[in-house]
Design a protein around this motif. Structure first.
Motif, PDB file in Angstrom:
ATOM      1  N   SER A   1       0.800  -1.224   0.000  1.00 28.58           N
ATOM      2  CA  SER A   1       0.000   0.000   0.000  1.00 28.58           C
ATOM      3  C   SER A   1       0.834   1.276   0.000  1.00 28.58           C
ATOM      4  O   SER A   1       0.451   2.285   0.598  1.00 28.58           O
ATOM      5  N   VAL A   2       1.969   1.252  -0.667  1.00 34.23           N
ATOM      6  CA  VAL A   2       2.791   2.462  -0.775  1.00 34.23           C
ATOM      7  C   VAL A   2       2.153   3.393  -1.805  1.00 34.23           C
ATOM      8  O   VAL A   2       1.969   3.014  -2.966  1.00 34.23           O
ATOM      9  N   ASP A   3       1.783   4.590  -1.390  1.00 36.44           N
ATOM     10  CA  ASP A   3       1.075   5.491  -2.300  1.00 36.44           C
ATOM     11  C   ASP A   3       1.634   6.908  -2.328  1.00 36.44           C
ATOM     12  O   ASP A   3       1.019   7.809  -2.900  1.00 36.44           O
ATOM     13  N   SER A   4       2.802   7.115  -1.724  1.00 28.38           N
ATOM     14  CA  SER A   4       3.386   8.461  -1.749  1.00 28.38           C
ATOM     15  C   SER A   4       4.886   8.379  -1.567  1.00 28.38           C
ATOM     16  O   SER A   4       5.423   7.404  -1.010  1.00 28.38           O
ATOM     17  N   VAL A   5       5.578   9.410  -2.033  1.00 27.39           N
ATOM     18  CA  VAL A   5       7.021   9.515  -1.851  1.00 27.39           C
ATOM     19  C   VAL A   5       7.362   9.554  -0.372  1.00 27.39           C
ATOM     20  O   VAL A   5       8.321   8.914   0.082  1.00 27.39           O
ATOM     21  N   ARG A   6       6.569  10.283   0.406  1.00 26.67           N
ATOM     22  CA  ARG A   6       6.867  10.428   1.833  1.00 26.67           C
ATOM     23  C   ARG A   6       6.753   9.098   2.564  1.00 26.67           C
ATOM     24  O   ARG A   6       7.564   8.786   3.445  1.00 26.67           O
ATOM     25  N   LEU A   7       5.775   8.279   2.207  1.00 28.69           N
ATOM     26  CA  LEU A   7       5.653   6.972   2.833  1.00 28.69           C
ATOM     27  C   LEU A   7       6.806   6.063   2.416  1.00 28.69           C
ATOM     28  O   LEU A   7       7.369   5.327   3.243  1.00 28.69           O
ATOM     29  N   ALA A   8       7.155   6.089   1.145  1.00 30.45           N
ATOM     30  CA  ALA A   8       8.280   5.286   0.682  1.00 30.45           C
ATOM     31  C   ALA A   8       9.560   5.673   1.420  1.00 30.45           C
ATOM     32  O   ALA A   8      10.339   4.803   1.848  1.00 30.45           O
ATOM     33  N   ASP A   9       9.778   6.976   1.577  1.00 35.35           N
ATOM     34  CA  ASP A   9      10.971   7.440   2.295  1.00 35.35           C
ATOM     35  C   ASP A   9      10.946   6.968   3.752  1.00 35.35           C
ATOM     36  O   ASP A   9      11.982   6.560   4.304  1.00 35.35           O
ATOM     37  N   ALA A  10       9.768   7.023   4.386  1.00 30.17           N
ATOM     38  CA  ALA A  10       9.652   6.590   5.776  1.00 30.17           C
ATOM     39  C   ALA A  10       9.955   5.105   5.916  1.00 30.17           C
ATOM     40  O   ALA A  10      10.619   4.675   6.871  1.00 30.17           O
ATOM     41  N   LEU A  11       9.508   4.306   4.971  1.00 33.01           N
ATOM     42  CA  LEU A  11       9.784   2.870   5.014  1.00 33.01           C
ATOM     43  C   LEU A  11      11.263   2.585   4.812  1.00 33.01           C
ATOM     44  O   LEU A  11      11.845   1.732   5.496  1.00 33.01           O
ATOM     45  N   ALA A  12      11.883   3.284   3.879  1.00 31.98           N
ATOM     46  CA  ALA A  12      13.311   3.081   3.645  1.00 31.98           C
ATOM     47  C   ALA A  12      14.124   3.461   4.881  1.00 31.98           C
ATOM     48  O   ALA A  12      15.070   2.751   5.265  1.00 31.98           O
ATOM     49  N   LYS A  13      13.767   4.568   5.513  1.00 37.16           N
ATOM     50  CA  LYS A  13      14.458   4.996   6.734  1.00 37.16           C
ATOM     51  C   LYS A  13      14.245   3.988   7.861  1.00 37.16           C
ATOM     52  O   LYS A  13      15.191   3.619   8.579  1.00 37.16           O
ATOM     53  N   ALA A  14      13.000   3.516   8.014  1.00 35.15           N
ATOM     54  CA  ALA A  14      12.692   2.538   9.062  1.00 35.15           C
ATOM     55  C   ALA A  14      13.412   1.220   8.814  1.00 35.15           C
ATOM     56  O   ALA A  14      13.881   0.562   9.752  1.00 35.15           O
ATOM     57  N   LEU A  15      13.502   0.823   7.553  1.00 30.80           N
ATOM     58  CA  LEU A  15      14.189  -0.423   7.219  1.00 30.80           C
ATOM     59  C   LEU A  15      15.671  -0.335   7.569  1.00 30.80           C
ATOM     60  O   LEU A  15      16.251  -1.277   8.123  1.00 30.80           O
ATOM     61  N   HIS A  16      16.262   0.799   7.262  1.00 29.29           N
ATOM     62  CA  HIS A  16      17.677   0.996   7.595  1.00 29.29           C
ATOM     63  C   HIS A  16      17.875   0.899   9.109  1.00 29.29           C
ATOM     64  O   HIS A  16      18.822   0.232   9.584  1.00 29.29           O
ATOM     65  N   ALA A  17      16.984   1.538   9.874  1.00 29.07           N
ATOM     66  CA  ALA A  17      17.090   1.489  11.333  1.00 29.07           C
ATOM     67  C   ALA A  17      16.905   0.069  11.855  1.00 29.07           C
ATOM     68  O   ALA A  17      17.597  -0.361  12.790  1.00 29.07           O
ATOM     69  N   ALA A  18      15.976  -0.680  11.257  1.00 31.98           N
ATOM     70  CA  ALA A  18      15.746  -2.062  11.671  1.00 31.98           C
ATOM     71  C   ALA A  18      16.950  -2.935  11.385  1.00 31.98           C
ATOM     72  O   ALA A  18      17.310  -3.823  12.170  1.00 31.98           O
ATOM     73  N   HIS A  19      17.609  -2.691  10.258  1.00 30.25           N
ATOM     74  CA  HIS A  19      18.829  -3.427   9.939  1.00 30.25           C
ATOM     75  C   HIS A  19      19.924  -3.106  10.962  1.00 30.25           C
ATOM     76  O   HIS A  19      20.615  -4.021  11.452  1.00 30.25           O
ATOM     77  N   GLU A  20      20.079  -1.826  11.273  1.00 31.40           N
ATOM     78  CA  GLU A  20      21.104  -1.408  12.223  1.00 31.40           C
ATOM     79  C   GLU A  20      20.870  -2.008  13.597  1.00 31.40           C
ATOM     80  O   GLU A  20      21.811  -2.354  14.314  1.00 31.40           O
ATOM     81  N   ALA A  21      19.587  -2.156  13.974  1.00 34.78           N
ATOM     82  CA  ALA A  21      19.237  -2.690  15.290  1.00 34.78           C
ATOM     83  C   ALA A  21      19.192  -4.215  15.315  1.00 34.78           C
ATOM     84  O   ALA A  21      18.950  -4.819  16.370  1.00 34.78           O
ATOM     85  N   GLY A  22      19.394  -4.841  14.175  1.00 34.34           N
ATOM     86  CA  GLY A  22      19.340  -6.292  14.110  1.00 34.34           C
ATOM     87  C   GLY A  22      17.937  -6.860  14.208  1.00 34.34           C
ATOM     88  O   GLY A  22      17.752  -8.031  14.550  1.00 34.34           O
ATOM     89  N   GLU A  23      16.936  -6.026  13.895  1.00 32.96           N
ATOM     90  CA  GLU A  23      15.537  -6.470  14.001  1.00 32.96           C
ATOM     91  C   GLU A  23      15.065  -7.223  12.773  1.00 32.96           C
ATOM     92  O   GLU A  23      14.069  -7.936  12.836  1.00 32.96           O
TER      93      GLU A  23
END
Length: 244
Positions: free
Chosen positions: A109-131
């Motif tokens: 359900s990605v429907d905007s640039v801002r949501l896509a950016d938020a997911l990419a940022k969250a994914l990076h943080a999850a990778h860094e945290a080992g989640e």
């Protein structure tokens, strides 16, 4: 209702839905293997999701992060040997991105640039945290009725959004998702969606997924190229009537 009775009921419904998909594929001259079934378990308990995995149904879908995260965790406890693939198919607020990437294998359900950016940022943080590890598959939700309350990117802006998603680290663009407009002819809506999907694939050849069709209109969606149908009611019953 006992667990065995619930399992038997779900098994019969699953077989019936599979037969509908097979007939629709045959009518469209398509192989059955070309259409994936997502079992939408929203509002139903984790025990139902666990029973679905027992029956070989691997792809499970949710539309609310708060419900889905807890349910995915409970299914891991109920069936530690199972490896369901969880899909987010509902509207998603940016502030839920960090939570969603902890449990979702795919966001449809990605429907905007801002949501896509938020997911990419969250994914990076999850990778860094080992989640979590690995990429996040995403589908762009296309709007077929331009109703902002139902979410979706206008068809005229799909290319721009797709280019942006494809350029984000960690997100893997897989295709399009859409819901037929309320009260409209689903065949006409899915025909327009098929055209948009064809345009997308010309620029992004790996974006081959087309998620369209639900309990009431999956045949029309398959006739117009859907590769993924999202079915809840026909599998588990009317919302709010889930087994205990």
């Amino acid at each position: 209702m006992s667990e065995q009775q619930r399992r038997d009921g779900i098994a019969r419904a699953l077989a019936a839905v599979d037969e509908r998909i097979a007939r629709a594929c045959a009518a469209a001259g398509r192989p059955r293997a070309g259409v994936r079934l997502l079992a939408v378990t929203k509002t139903f308990p984790a025990t139902d999701a666990a029973l679905l995995t027992d029956l070989g149904q691997i792809d499970l879908a949710e539309n609310r992060d708060q419900e889905a995260g807890a349910k995915a965790a409970e299914v891991r406890t109920l069936r530690p040997e199972a490896r369901p693939r969880w899909h987010m198919v509902g509207r998603l607020q940016r502030n839920k991105a960090r939570s969603v990437v902890r449990w979702a294998d795919e966001v449809q359900s990605v429907d905007s640039v801002r949501l896509a950016d938020a997911l990419a940022k969250a994914l990076h943080a999850a990778h860094e945290a080992g989640e979590r590890s690995g990429p996040l598959d995403v589908l762009i939700q296309a709007s077929l009725d331009d109703d902002p309350s139902r979410g979706g990117c206008p068809l005229a802006r799909l290319g721009e959004l797709a280019d942006h998603v494809a350029g984000l680290d960690g997100l893997r663009l897989r295709g399009l998702m859409a819901v037929a407009p309320l009260g409209a002819d689903p065949a006409e809506a899915f025909a327009r969606l098929a055209g948009a999907a064809g345009d997308l694939r010309r620029d992004h050849p790996d974006a081959v997924e087309l998620s369209a069709g639900m309990s009431g209109d999956l045949e029309a969606a398959i006739a117009h190229g859907s590769t993924c149908v999202r079915v809840g009611t026909a599998l588990l019953g009317a919302r709010g009537l889930a087994s205990p």
